[in-house]
Scaffold this active site. Structure first.
Site, short mmCIF file in Angstrom:
data_model
loop_
_atom_site.label_atom_id
_atom_site.label_comp_id
_atom_site.label_asym_id
_atom_site.label_seq_id
_atom_site.Cartn_x
_atom_site.Cartn_y
_atom_site.Cartn_z
N SER A 20 0.90 -1.10 0.00
CA SER A 20 0.00 -0.12 0.08
C SER A 20 0.88 1.39 -0.04
O SER A 20 1.95 1.19 0.54
CB SER A 20 -0.78 -0.12 1.33
OG SER A 20 -1.30 1.18 1.43
N TYR A 33 -0.76 -0.30 10.63
CA TYR A 33 -0.94 -0.87 9.50
C TYR A 33 0.40 -0.38 8.47
O TYR A 33 0.70 -1.01 7.46
CB TYR A 33 -2.16 -0.05 8.94
CG TYR A 33 -2.50 -0.47 7.54
CD1 TYR A 33 -3.21 -1.51 7.32
CD2 TYR A 33 -2.38 0.64 6.56
CE1 TYR A 33 -3.58 -1.91 5.90
CE2 TYR A 33 -2.75 0.19 5.15
CZ TYR A 33 -3.23 -0.92 4.96
OH TYR A 33 -3.73 -1.23 3.63
N LYS A 37 2.80 -2.71 6.08
CA LYS A 37 3.01 -2.61 4.38
C LYS A 37 4.45 -2.10 4.18
O LYS A 37 4.89 -2.51 3.13
CB LYS A 37 1.94 -1.33 4.05
CG LYS A 37 0.50 -1.72 4.01
CD LYS A 37 0.10 -3.17 3.77
CE LYS A 37 -1.21 -3.63 4.07
NZ LYS A 37 -1.61 -4.95 3.65
N PHE A 93 -9.82 2.07 -6.17
CA PHE A 93 -10.50 0.87 -6.83
C PHE A 93 -11.97 1.18 -6.63
O PHE A 93 -12.49 1.71 -5.59
CB PHE A 93 -10.00 -0.13 -6.20
CG PHE A 93 -9.25 -1.22 -6.84
CD1 PHE A 93 -9.22 -1.33 -8.13
CD2 PHE A 93 -8.17 -1.69 -6.14
CE1 PHE A 93 -8.44 -2.20 -8.87
CE2 PHE A 93 -7.04 -2.49 -6.78
CZ PHE A 93 -7.29 -2.84 -8.00
N THR A 95 -14.60 -0.80 -6.23
CA THR A 95 -14.99 -2.11 -5.73
C THR A 95 -16.17 -2.35 -4.94
O THR A 95 -16.97 -1.30 -4.65
CB THR A 95 -13.92 -2.37 -4.42
OG1 THR A 95 -14.16 -1.56 -3.53
CG2 THR A 95 -12.44 -2.49 -5.17
#
Length: 153
Positions: A20, A33, A37, A93, A95
């Protein structure tokens, strides 16, 4: 993969990881987080070197941000927080996760991407994977897929 029959150049396969952009510019409250990543990004080159004798390449795609929830509790915030993650491609995205958000929020998220100023399509992520697979000289590399989006703190 190491047991695959090598092609004439010795290639046996490609490992594509997803990190990410948070690996490079994590947001406030996302230290863990961002660090996770960053770990994926940091292991890309060493693993590519470890697997090179076997004819296996390793690359990582670092998608842009994806909005999936409101920051804070209740209605204390008026604008959506951008959360980096697997869903980002060409910035954001389009999604099922984002489809569940109000149109106003999806429009806001798409406008955060400098160019193209829209939500990305999962097919664009897949297209990058195909391009990486077809180019045998790309190895040990991290590729941002974010439409020039840079995360705010």
């Amino acid at each position: 993969m190491s047991r695959n029959k090598p092609d004439p150049d010795g290639h046996r396969g490609l490992m594509v990881n997803t990190a990410s952009v948070a690996a490079f510019e994590g947001q406030v409250g996302q230290a863990a987080y961002s660090a996770s990543k960053g770990g994926i990004v940091g292991m890309t080159l060493p693993i590519a070197r470890d697997l090179a004798p076997l004819g296996i390449r390793v690359v990582t795609i670092a998608p842009g941000a994806a909005g999936g929830h409101w920051a804070g509790q209740g209605a204390r915030r008026e604008r959506p927080r951008l959360t980096a993650g697997l869903w980002g491609s060409a910035g954001l995205f389009s999604t099922p996760l984002l489809a569940g958000l109000p149109e106003k929020v999806r429009k806001f998220l798409g406008q955060q991407v400098p160019f193209p100023s829209r939500l990305g399509d999962p097919a664009e992520y897949a297209h990058l994977v195909q391009a990486l697979a077809e180019n045998p000289m790309i190895n040990g590399e991290v590729v941002r897929l974010d439409g020039a989006l840079r995360m705010q703190p």
